[in-house]
Write a protein that holds these residues in place. Structure first.
Motif, PDB file in Angstrom:
ATOM      1  N   LEU A  13       0.863  -1.184   0.000  1.00  0.00           N
ATOM      2  CA  LEU A  13       0.000   0.000   0.000  1.00  0.00           C
ATOM      3  C   LEU A  13       0.898   1.232   0.000  1.00  0.00           C
ATOM      4  O   LEU A  13       1.823   1.323   0.808  1.00  0.00           O
ATOM      5  N   VAL A  14       0.628   2.144  -0.934  1.00  0.00           N
ATOM      6  CA  VAL A  14       1.362   3.419  -0.941  1.00  0.00           C
ATOM      7  C   VAL A  14       0.367   4.522  -0.621  1.00  0.00           C
ATOM      8  O   VAL A  14      -0.554   4.783  -1.405  1.00  0.00           O
ATOM      9  N   THR A  15       0.538   5.160   0.542  1.00  0.00           N
ATOM     10  CA  THR A  15      -0.334   6.308   0.840  1.00  0.00           C
ATOM     11  C   THR A  15       0.269   7.531   0.148  1.00  0.00           C
ATOM     12  O   THR A  15       1.488   7.622  -0.007  1.00  0.00           O
ATOM     13  N   GLY A  16      -0.574   8.440  -0.289  1.00  0.00           N
ATOM     14  CA  GLY A  16      -0.063   9.607  -1.028  1.00  0.00           C
ATOM     15  C   GLY A  16       0.496   9.192  -2.375  1.00  0.00           C
ATOM     16  O   GLY A  16       1.336   9.884  -2.955  1.00  0.00           O
ATOM     17  N   GLY A  17       0.002   8.075  -2.887  1.00  0.00           N
ATOM     18  CA  GLY A  17       0.546   7.472  -4.115  1.00  0.00           C
ATOM     19  C   GLY A  17       0.296   8.279  -5.376  1.00  0.00           C
ATOM     20  O   GLY A  17       0.818   7.916  -6.440  1.00  0.00           O
ATOM     21  N   CYS A  18      -0.472   9.346  -5.277  1.00  0.00           N
ATOM     22  CA  CYS A  18      -0.692  10.186  -6.464  1.00  0.00           C
ATOM     23  C   CYS A  18       0.039  11.516  -6.357  1.00  0.00           C
ATOM     24  O   CYS A  18      -0.157  12.411  -7.186  1.00  0.00           O
ATOM     25  N   GLY A  19       0.893  11.655  -5.339  1.00  0.00           N
ATOM     26  CA  GLY A  19       1.670  12.896  -5.202  1.00  0.00           C
ATOM     27  C   GLY A  19       2.915  12.838  -6.073  1.00  0.00           C
ATOM     28  O   GLY A  19       3.154  11.859  -6.794  1.00  0.00           O
ATOM     29  N   PHE A  20       3.696  13.894  -5.984  1.00  0.00           N
ATOM     30  CA  PHE A  20       4.952  13.998  -6.752  1.00  0.00           C
ATOM     31  C   PHE A  20       5.835  12.773  -6.492  1.00  0.00           C
ATOM     32  O   PHE A  20       6.162  12.005  -7.406  1.00  0.00           O
ATOM     33  N   LEU A  21       6.205  12.553  -5.228  1.00  0.00           N
ATOM     34  CA  LEU A  21       7.037  11.387  -4.912  1.00  0.00           C
ATOM     35  C   LEU A  21       6.244  10.098  -5.030  1.00  0.00           C
ATOM     36  O   LEU A  21       6.728   9.101  -5.579  1.00  0.00           O
TER      37      LEU A  21
END
Ligand SMILES: NC(=O)c1ccc[n+]([C@@H]2O[C@H](COP(=O)([O-])OP(=O)(O)OC[C@H]3O[C@@H](n4cnc5c(N)ncnc54)[C@H](O)[C@@H]3O)[C@@H](O)[C@H]2O)c1
Ligand SMILES: CC(C)CCC[C@@H](C)[C@H]1CC[C@H]2[C@@H]3[C@H](O)C=C4C[C@@H](O)CC[C@]4(C)[C@H]3CC[C@]12C
Length: 369
Positions: A13-21
């Motif tokens: 699971l990647v939280t913030g997966g739609c941000g820059f990083l």
């Protein structure tokens, strides 16, 4: 590489997966984590590019959610083997209140930890920041330091304060028993100033230079070094440490690692010119055009205007007392801890990182707002 018996069994699971990083971490996992079966991408705002990832062998599950909502986080974490927690409110411009920054960065991180404990997820990687260390409020230089360099970490600004508190929560959670009785294994990565494809501030500065007839005016002395690291290497470090956390829990658990690569040590502006120069911008002045006291006066004026205008509109320019102090205080890292602990080598050379970023900037030429 995983052997065939281990193939495609893991859920990340990647939280913030739609941000820059986060987007780079998501793409890197799909390219470089052969044991992946399902990749969950959790974000407040889902990107349309997620659609194009649905055709590969890994199941990509997009989850629109808010880290401040414990039940949403728990539902997303349940059944995941590894969580990479990059979600955060990155605000040093006064756009959000300090309460909101605290809620997202600290309470959000606490929710992720509790979700791991409740659902039995054993591995957690947290995206921290250089700002957990500094620059501090006294403006002390941190010159090519490492994870063990003594430095007085003292913060007043809500963003670094929140990152420091969240990092502490993550490190203290290392070793807690998760559902099922196994220990939680956590670590934190501390990027310096990330650059690369998708970097919003680089984009803003490029457009600003275009509006000023292809010129930028030097504000910071060239001798002030500011640490920078390429987003692809930061993403690669996340993928690698997440993998190795599962193999070497005793060594990596509870540790912090600065993110580094071969990007050169330069001032914030001179570094930007490595990218923006080949895109047609010129940095005017070998020395700052304005004296520091005048810049500080303008920064304070911006802060005052922000406060006065707040009931009417959001005034959030790049220059404020905090960003001026950040840009004007040497903070660079020189370490090989990640290499020693989990075999990290940058995936992208400086030339590669620079060329990729230049290509991205050039592709937005002519689209200035
Ligand atoms: N950009 C840098 O130079 C830098 C340097 C060091 C550390 N970091 C850290 O890296 C992480 C990612 O930063 P970034 O530059 O990619 O920022 P970003 O703003 O591009 O990405 C953050 C992502 O988190 C999401 N998010 C924000 N609030 C959320 C919430 N309540 N619930 C769910 N998702 C939420 C956003 O929608 C966004 O997609 C952050 O934790 C930041 O503190 C960034
Ligand atoms: C003084 C002006 C002329 C220039 C202003 C530049 C300013 C907007 C830049 C300078 C340094 C930048 C920060 C730095 O690279 C590191 C981080 C850490 C990270 O966790 C979040 C982003 C942040 C704060 C950068 C934001 C933009 C800054 C302040």
């Amino acid at each position: 590489m995983a052997d065939s018996a281990q193939a495609q069994e893991l859920v990340y699971l990647v939280t913030g997966g739609c941000g820059f990083l986060g987007e780079h971490v998501v793409r890197m996992l799909l390219q470089r984590e052969p044991r992946l079966r399902e990749l969950r991408v959790f974000d407040l705002h889902l990107g349309p590019w997620l659609e194009e990832l649905q055709t590969g062998p890994v199941q990509v599950t997009a989850i629109q959610g808010d880290v401040t909502q414990a039940h949403e986080v728990t539902a997303a974490v349940a059944g995941a083997h590894v969580v990479i927690h990059t979600a955060g409110l990155v605000d040093v411009f006064g756009r959000a209140s300090s309460e909101t920054i605290h809620e997202v960065n600290v309470q959000g991180t606490q929710n992720v930890i509790e979700a791991c404990v409740q659902t039995g997820t054993q591995f957690l990687v947290y995206t921290s920041s250089m700002e957990v260390v500094g620059p501090n409020i006294k403006g002390h230089p941190f010159y090519r330091g490492n994870e063990d360099t003594p430095y007085e970490a003292a913060h007043r600004h809500p963003y670094p304060r929140s990152k420091a508190l969240a990092e502490q929560l993550v490190l203290e959670a290392n070793g807690r028993k998760v559902h099922g009785g196994l220990p939680l294994v956590t670590c934190a990565l501390r990027p310096t100033g990330i650059y690369g494809e998708g970097h919003q501030i680089m984009r803003d500065i490029y457009y600003q230079g275009q509006r000023l007839g292809g010129r930028l005016f030097r504000a910071i002395p060239a001798s002030v070094e500011h640490g920078r690291v390429y987003v692809g290497n930061v993403a690669w470090m996340h993928v690698l440490v997440a993998r190795e956390l599962q193999q070497q829990a005793a060594l990596l658990g509870g540790q912090v690692y600065f993110c580094y690569d071969s990007s050169p040590y330069k001032s914030y502006e001179d570094f930007n010119m490595e990218i923006l120069g080949p895109c047609g911008l010129r940095l005017v002045g070998a020395r700052p055009l304005l004296p520091y006291w005048l810049l500080m006066f303008l920064a304070l004026l911006n802060a005052l205007l922000q406060w006065l205008l707040r009931p009417l509109l959001l005034y959030a320019p790049l220059l404020n007392p905090y960003t001026l102090a950040m840009a004007n205080t040497t903070f660079t890292v020189s370490t090989n801890k990640a290499q020693r602990h989990f075999g990290y080598e940058p995936l992208f050379s400086w030339e590669d990182s620079r060329n990729r970023t230049i290509r991205w900037v050039r592709a937005m030429d002519g689209s200035a707002p």
